[in-house]
Design an enzyme around this catalytic site. Sequence first.
Site, PDB file in Angstrom:
ATOM      1  N   HIS A   1       0.855  -1.201   0.000  1.00 15.29           N
ATOM      2  CA  HIS A   1       0.000   0.000   0.000  1.00 15.29           C
ATOM      3  C   HIS A   1       0.884   1.242   0.000  1.00 15.29           C
ATOM      4  CE1 HIS A   1      -3.793   2.078   1.837  1.00 15.29           C
ATOM      5  NE2 HIS A   1      -3.051   2.961   1.179  1.00 15.29           N
TER       6      HIS A   1
ATOM      7  N   GLY B   1      -1.372  12.316   5.160  1.00 17.96           N
ATOM      8  CA  GLY B   1      -0.367  11.359   4.728  1.00 17.96           C
ATOM      9  C   GLY B   1       1.026  11.625   5.258  1.00 17.96           C
TER      10      GLY B   1
ATOM     11  N   ASP C   1       1.557   2.786   3.539  1.00 15.94           N
ATOM     12  CA  ASP C   1       0.707   3.910   3.100  1.00 15.94           C
ATOM     13  C   ASP C   1       1.580   5.139   2.819  1.00 15.94           C
ATOM     14  OD1 ASP C   1      -1.442   5.383   2.292  1.00 15.94           O
ATOM     15  OD2 ASP C   1      -2.454   5.421   4.231  1.00 15.94           O
TER      16      ASP C   1
ATOM     17  N   ASN D   1      -4.945   9.769   7.253  1.00 13.97           N
ATOM     18  CA  ASN D   1      -6.284   9.198   7.156  1.00 13.97           C
ATOM     19  C   ASN D   1      -6.169   7.690   7.010  1.00 13.97           C
ATOM     20  OD1 ASN D   1      -9.005   8.966   6.921  1.00 13.97           O
ATOM     21  ND2 ASN D   1      -9.074   9.496   4.736  1.00 13.97           N
TER      22      ASN D   1
ATOM     23  N   ARG E   1       2.066   8.453  -7.050  1.00 19.62           N
ATOM     24  CA  ARG E   1       1.574   9.752  -7.548  1.00 19.62           C
ATOM     25  C   ARG E   1       1.686   9.996  -9.038  1.00 19.62           C
ATOM     26  NH1 ARG E   1      -1.233  10.384  -3.016  1.00 19.62           N
ATOM     27  NH2 ARG E   1      -0.092  11.217  -1.242  1.00 19.62           N
TER      28      ARG E   1
END
Length: 433
Positions: free
Chosen positions: A64, A328, A309, A282, A68
Amino acid sequence: MKVLSKLLLKGGRVIDPSQKIDAVADVLIEEGKIAAIEPKIDAPDAEVYDAADKIVCPGLIDVHCHLREPGLERKETIASGSRAAAAGGFTSVMPMPNTVPVADSPASIRYVRDRAEEVGLIHVYPIGAITKGSEGKELAKMSAMADAGAVAFSDDGRPVGNSRIMRLAMEYSHIMDLPLIAHEEDLDLVDDGDMNEGYVATVMGLRGNPPAAEETMIARDIILARLTGARLHIAHVSTAYGAKMIREAKEEGLRITAEVTPHHLTMTEEAVRGYDTNTKVNPPLRTAEDVEALIVALKEGVIDCVATDHAPHTIEDKVVEYHFAANGISGFETALPLLWTDLVKEGKLTETELIERMSLIPAKIFGLPGGTIAPGSIADVTVIDPETILAVDKNAFYSKGKNTPYHGRLLSGWPVLTVVEGEVVMENRVVKE
Ligand code: DOR
């Protein structure tokens, strides 16, 4: 990729959970494959790496992350993200599809794979979107994306709010036998919240995002997985009750797996005091009780694996009021030493348990090569220095995202060598050109 014909990793402590090995040994790599693991190997024609006092293990796999590209290259590119991953000891990563445009078509999946191939540093296995544009309204072309190389599906960054669409997505992914990765969030309950709902948020004057916003969606998706028989992978679990529901679903025999991030294992909502927007993530950082429960769940296998993440952002995205900051943390380059320092050194996980949850188990869940250094397997290897203590320096990150709340923290357990298919892509914290 340039493949060294022979590389000998000499005298390291070899930890390979797939073979239940934890012993000092030599590892010989030949033509991109693991050739042998023996107490002592003589290979006069091999390039030798002195692994004494180091740990040699399967290359780390991150299921995960956010690379971008395309569209958000100011935050990260496949090239900069691959370099950051290699620096962090990762040999394979799975980027999320919340790019611009969203990776919801076979062409966009091929783009990520081709670009990663051109960069040629690590393995990149793209995740396709569940719905078109990740808008939650209409299913994306899941099976065509699977044919193009998508290894899983997710609308990460956003929930699939419509339960009927989620049910359909599970039915389709079940036919393909690929996992659906669920970003669990009820946006009505989140209600634009900035951090975990509770005392700290109140004192700080920030809007609360209640644990129930995540937990109600975990509950829904467990119920839908029960209905459809689908493989459901729950992303970034952050609450104790979420972990409890996953435990019960597994006890019932449902095909559910889950991940937890390094930040949810090492920080609480208390870190938000001071309004450092690098703590804005998040799901949000939760309470100390949640962190303890997540660590226990990871140890007991209720939460299967760690996923970074990795979410790189620009300075402009973060140097704003807390409410307006992007969510993030740039996580590739701190994941391993953070967990080494806070979990392994603290006796909460063994070395083997951490390595297994960052290599073998991710490979198994998503059917990826790697996760093992059994002879004959692909030579994706990470070497860890378990003792040397270094400070996190965000300015030295290979990632374009310098957004870390860990800048200056003293950590041990740094990766010192990353080998991908027999090629050294990072040595002594320096990534190969
Ligand atoms: O913190 C996060 N950042 N959580 C997400 O779900 C999305 C991610 C991003 O894309 O920046």
